[in-house]
Design an enzyme around this catalytic site. Sequence first.
Site, PDB file in Angstrom:
ATOM      1  N   HIS A  71     -25.401  33.697   6.693  1.00  0.00           N
ATOM      2  CA  HIS A  71     -25.601  34.070   5.286  1.00  0.00           C
ATOM      3  C   HIS A  71     -26.987  33.641   4.799  1.00  0.00           C
ATOM      4  CE1 HIS A  71     -23.365  34.463   1.189  1.00  0.00           C
ATOM      5  NE2 HIS A  71     -24.655  34.680   1.017  1.00  0.00           N
ATOM      6  N   ARG A  75     -34.817  38.577   1.234  1.00  0.00           N
ATOM      7  CA  ARG A  75     -35.446  39.239   0.070  1.00  0.00           C
ATOM      8  C   ARG A  75     -36.299  40.464   0.399  1.00  0.00           C
ATOM      9  NH1 ARG A  75     -31.721  37.150  -3.005  1.00  0.00           N
ATOM     10  NH2 ARG A  75     -32.123  35.071  -3.840  1.00  0.00           N
ATOM     11  N   ASN A 105     -28.559  42.577  -0.050  1.00  0.00           N
ATOM     12  CA  ASN A 105     -28.951  42.837  -1.446  1.00  0.00           C
ATOM     13  C   ASN A 105     -30.462  42.813  -1.643  1.00  0.00           C
ATOM     14  OD1 ASN A 105     -29.123  40.060  -1.112  1.00  0.00           O
ATOM     15  ND2 ASN A 105     -28.387  39.584  -3.174  1.00  0.00           N
ATOM     16  N   HIS A 245     -19.078  31.532   1.370  1.00  0.00           N
ATOM     17  CA  HIS A 245     -19.224  30.342   0.499  1.00  0.00           C
ATOM     18  C   HIS A 245     -17.978  29.943  -0.292  1.00  0.00           C
ATOM     19  CE1 HIS A 245     -20.054  33.681  -2.148  1.00  0.00           C
ATOM     20  NE2 HIS A 245     -21.320  33.800  -1.808  1.00  0.00           N
ATOM     21  N   ASN A 291     -24.259  30.510  -7.471  1.00  0.00           N
ATOM     22  CA  ASN A 291     -23.076  31.355  -7.453  1.00  0.00           C
ATOM     23  C   ASN A 291     -22.508  31.400  -6.045  1.00  0.00           C
ATOM     24  OD1 ASN A 291     -21.239  33.441  -7.400  1.00  0.00           O
ATOM     25  ND2 ASN A 291     -22.618  35.001  -8.200  1.00  0.00           N
ATOM     26  N   ASP A 318     -26.402  30.381   2.592  1.00  0.00           N
ATOM     27  CA  ASP A 318     -26.634  31.153   1.354  1.00  0.00           C
ATOM     28  C   ASP A 318     -28.049  30.873   0.820  1.00  0.00           C
ATOM     29  OD1 ASP A 318     -26.255  32.933  -0.716  1.00  0.00           O
ATOM     30  OD2 ASP A 318     -24.821  31.683  -1.810  1.00  0.00           O
TER      31      ASP A 318
HETATM   32 ZN   LIG Z   1     -22.536  35.263  -2.416  1.00  0.00          ZN
END
Ligand SMILES: [Zn+2]
Length: 460
Positions: A71, A75, A105, A245, A291, A318
């Site tokens: 994870h 970017r 993302n 997570h 988050n 993350d």
């Molecule tokens: Zn996440």
Amino acid sequence: MAEQQQHASNSGAYLIRGAAILGGAAEDLLIRDGIIAARGPHLDADGVGVGDATVIEAAGLVALPGMVDIHTHLREPGREDAETVETGTRAAALGGYTAVHAMANSTPVADTAGVVEQVLTLGRAAGWVDVRPVGAVTVGLAGEQLAELGAMADSRARVRVFSDDGICVHDPVLMRRALEYVKAFDGVVAQHAQEPRLTAGAQMNEGEVSAVLGLAGWPAVAEESIIARDVLLAQHVGSRLHVCHVSTAGSVEIIRWAKSRGVNVTAEVTPHHLWLTDELARSYDPVYKVNPPLRTDADVQALRAALADGTIDVVGTDHAPHPSEHKECEWAQAAMGMTGLETALSVVQHTMIETGLMGWADFARVTSTAPAGIGRLQDQGRPLEAGEPANVILVDPAARWTVDPSKMATMGRNSPFAGRELPGRVVATFFKGHPTVLDGTLNTPYRWPDDAADAPAVRS
Ligand SMILES: [Zn+2]
């Protein structure tokens, strides 16, 4: 000529002398031509033929398989002001990683074969680690229509992990279809478990501290209700689910129950959720805004116990770099996320090994073997044995260092561990037999052969 030079930069032999293998007995490792050519107590006395090898004295160091992050947010493409594949993978190599899964993302979203192949190519051009693109579950992360999962799986990137991470696939019908679809190529859906209706406007963990601070709370049930639904869906369709997570004690209980019923579910915990709590929000320092949010000490203790007993399978960073202007502002406006690649090993050593909950062999399982298995990576997370790919790191467990984000390779300055003294330092990282890190500093990248692009290794 160029090819010869490329080959020359990867060649060379290294004799690692006297490293504690997985923290156990001291042995030598001979690395040559990308593989572990030999392992034994005193290779240079055994006539193994180490003659031309560069000797690395490793007394006091621990040898581990290269870490695999399930994870990572790199970017690129689209947010090169936050991180690039080059800077993020430099950070990864320095942190002891030999492979990272790059989350989808980006801008554009990695929801087509074209974008995942672009990320694969960027990773190979950088050469610091194996960059494995994650494919989006839904088009544009919009949660409305399945992305071209099959085309991404069949692409040069051979995607096996699919996630809308950052956003929950909250429509149960879409989630069911995704779980059914990935079965065809032994893929996995990695869910950011968070019921969006229960977290609208949320700023931090819902609890005593959020009540005192007057910040909108993020209830544990928002995470736990989605995990409960998803393990039942995964069981119903006989597919593979990964929970990103995990942050609450209640989530641990649900995953433990699901595993006891034979559900094919794996789970991840971040380094920061193994240590930090929502008490830190009292500072109103947005470096602690993330988050899912930092929870309570009871949650931290439950997550540690779950990682130690195997209920939680892996540590995933993350890693979420942000430009300073998105973090150095008021809490309510600040972006959510923390960097993690260069501190993960130290934080896990501090929270799990120095507490006596795990040893280094367990560390190898949760940071390398298990994440490589979830991603179906053939060359990663392998035993440190003769004939295996030489993805190997050397760690000095006695080292102590103070985290200074301005000295890190990541472009993100948003480390929640800034100023803290941490144990453990990565001394060397070998990626495919090539030292990307030596003496604790970046060396040179691995040069991929020109013909490697079409056959990334995936195990089934
Ligand atoms: Zn996440």
